[in-house]
Design a protein around this motif. Sequence first.
Motif, PDB file in Angstrom:
ATOM      1  N   UNK A 114       0.803  -1.222   0.000  1.00 61.06           N
ATOM      2  CA  UNK A 114       0.000   0.000   0.000  1.00 61.06           C
ATOM      3  C   UNK A 114       0.840   1.277   0.000  1.00 61.06           C
ATOM      4  N   UNK A 115       2.146   1.140   0.008  1.00 59.76           N
ATOM      5  CA  UNK A 115       3.030   2.303  -0.119  1.00 59.76           C
ATOM      6  C   UNK A 115       4.021   2.037  -1.232  1.00 59.76           C
ATOM      7  N   UNK A 116       4.304   3.059  -2.021  1.00 58.97           N
ATOM      8  CA  UNK A 116       5.201   2.883  -3.164  1.00 58.97           C
ATOM      9  C   UNK A 116       6.572   2.408  -2.709  1.00 58.97           C
ATOM     10  N   UNK A 117       7.074   1.388  -3.388  1.00 59.45           N
ATOM     11  CA  UNK A 117       8.375   0.814  -3.080  1.00 59.45           C
ATOM     12  C   UNK A 117       8.983   0.328  -4.386  1.00 59.45           C
ATOM     13  N   UNK A 118      10.069   0.977  -4.850  1.00 55.80           N
ATOM     14  CA  UNK A 118      10.630   0.610  -6.158  1.00 55.80           C
ATOM     15  C   UNK A 118      11.146  -0.823  -6.219  1.00 55.80           C
ATOM     16  N   UNK A 119      11.453  -1.414  -5.068  1.00 57.83           N
ATOM     17  CA  UNK A 119      11.973  -2.778  -5.058  1.00 57.83           C
ATOM     18  C   UNK A 119      10.861  -3.827  -5.126  1.00 57.83           C
ATOM     19  N   UNK A 120       9.624  -3.389  -4.975  1.00 56.72           N
ATOM     20  CA  UNK A 120       8.487  -4.308  -5.021  1.00 56.72           C
ATOM     21  C   UNK A 120       7.636  -4.123  -6.268  1.00 56.72           C
ATOM     22  N   UNK A 121       7.971  -3.147  -7.090  1.00 54.76           N
ATOM     23  CA  UNK A 121       7.065  -2.739  -8.170  1.00 54.76           C
ATOM     24  C   UNK A 121       6.761  -3.853  -9.167  1.00 54.76           C
ATOM     25  N   UNK A 122       7.680  -4.826  -9.314  1.00 51.99           N
ATOM     26  CA  UNK A 122       7.453  -5.906 -10.290  1.00 51.99           C
ATOM     27  C   UNK A 122       7.102  -7.236  -9.641  1.00 51.99           C
ATOM     28  N   UNK A 123       7.052  -7.283  -8.301  1.00 49.94           N
ATOM     29  CA  UNK A 123       6.760  -8.556  -7.638  1.00 49.94           C
ATOM     30  C   UNK A 123       5.566  -8.452  -6.696  1.00 49.94           C
ATOM     31  N   UNK A 124       4.929  -7.293  -6.650  1.00 48.44           N
ATOM     32  CA  UNK A 124       3.755  -7.089  -5.805  1.00 48.44           C
ATOM     33  C   UNK A 124       2.951  -5.958  -6.428  1.00 48.44           C
ATOM     34  N   UNK A 125       1.644  -5.928  -6.158  1.00 48.96           N
ATOM     35  CA  UNK A 125       0.767  -4.918  -6.759  1.00 48.96           C
ATOM     36  C   UNK A 125       0.573  -3.751  -5.800  1.00 48.96           C
ATOM     37  N   UNK A 175       0.235  -8.534   7.113  1.00 53.91           N
ATOM     38  CA  UNK A 175       1.463  -8.576   7.895  1.00 53.91           C
ATOM     39  C   UNK A 175       1.296  -7.708   9.150  1.00 53.91           C
ATOM     40  N   UNK A 176       2.266  -7.755  10.046  1.00 56.63           N
ATOM     41  CA  UNK A 176       2.110  -7.087  11.339  1.00 56.63           C
ATOM     42  C   UNK A 176       2.090  -5.566  11.225  1.00 56.63           C
ATOM     43  N   UNK A 177       2.602  -5.016  10.112  1.00 53.26           N
ATOM     44  CA  UNK A 177       2.567  -3.558   9.932  1.00 53.26           C
ATOM     45  C   UNK A 177       1.246  -3.083   9.361  1.00 53.26           C
ATOM     46  N   UNK A 178       0.483  -4.012   8.765  1.00 53.15           N
ATOM     47  CA  UNK A 178      -0.770  -3.639   8.125  1.00 53.15           C
ATOM     48  C   UNK A 178      -0.596  -3.048   6.744  1.00 53.15           C
ATOM     49  N   UNK A 179       0.626  -3.028   6.217  1.00 58.56           N
ATOM     50  CA  UNK A 179       0.898  -2.405   4.921  1.00 58.56           C
ATOM     51  C   UNK A 179       0.946  -3.423   3.776  1.00 58.56           C
TER      52      UNK A 179
END
Length: 269
Positions: A114-125, A175-179
């Motif tokens: 739910x927060x922009x992360x360049x390292x997740x952009x191709x492996x998570x929506x 997850x425990x952070x809710x993100x």
Amino acid sequence: MRYFFHIGYKGSSYRGWQKQVNAKSVQESIEDVLSNFLKQEIHCIGCGRTDAGVHSSQYYFHIDIKEKIEDHLFFPLNRMLPPDIAIYHITKVDHKNHAQNSATERTYNYFIHTRKNPFLSKISALYHITDLDVKKMQEAANYLLGKKDFRAFCKTPDRHNHTECDIRKAQFYIDKTGKFIRFEIRGNRFLKGMIRILMHELIEVGKNKITLQQFQNCLLSKTPPNPLNLAYPQGLYLSEISYPFLKQQASEEFCPMLKIHQWRAIKIN
């Protein structure tokens, strides 16, 4: 002789598993390498199709060849394949065993951040949503369990012999952070586009854009949502394929989201 290949792939650079004209596919990439390496034309029969951009942490295909594949060929084959495709096991099987038709169960995972992360952009929506009602999403997901007709959640229902699926698990995790949110769905079969259509509608339920009753009505009436939208492809993983004659562990390296978070299942009281 028939061999089953147990592989994983990151689908970001491909137009899906199936070979097609003027588009890069996982199937074609593997067939080119195998044909060159084994000095004969090779055709791979996959366990199913995946859409463009969708990943697989466990995928199987089979090939039929006359010569034995020696164990030492495993490593040079992997060196020849692109870095986003890996072979884990090559197993000789009985000729009656079929990569697609013999599969008894398939499991998919869909990941949301739910927060922009360049390292997740191709492996998570990425969905910029801070107040998703995940409990309501789980309540909607519970409607999916069992043998039901999923015609309403298929891109091309008339191309299937029938649209009934037996869904054995439909579970949200957070997850425990809710993100970070994960949806795991397991069934005997899935229709074209079905999981991404369902995921979009479940997110709409979580955003309170549609009600639980509206979601259930689509399922029961076999009337597709209007408009018919699909969730983003990069969050979807084909995670496990089950066969009665074969048991091999899926790779977490090709699905890192599974192991980097402490997931808590969403329960409905």
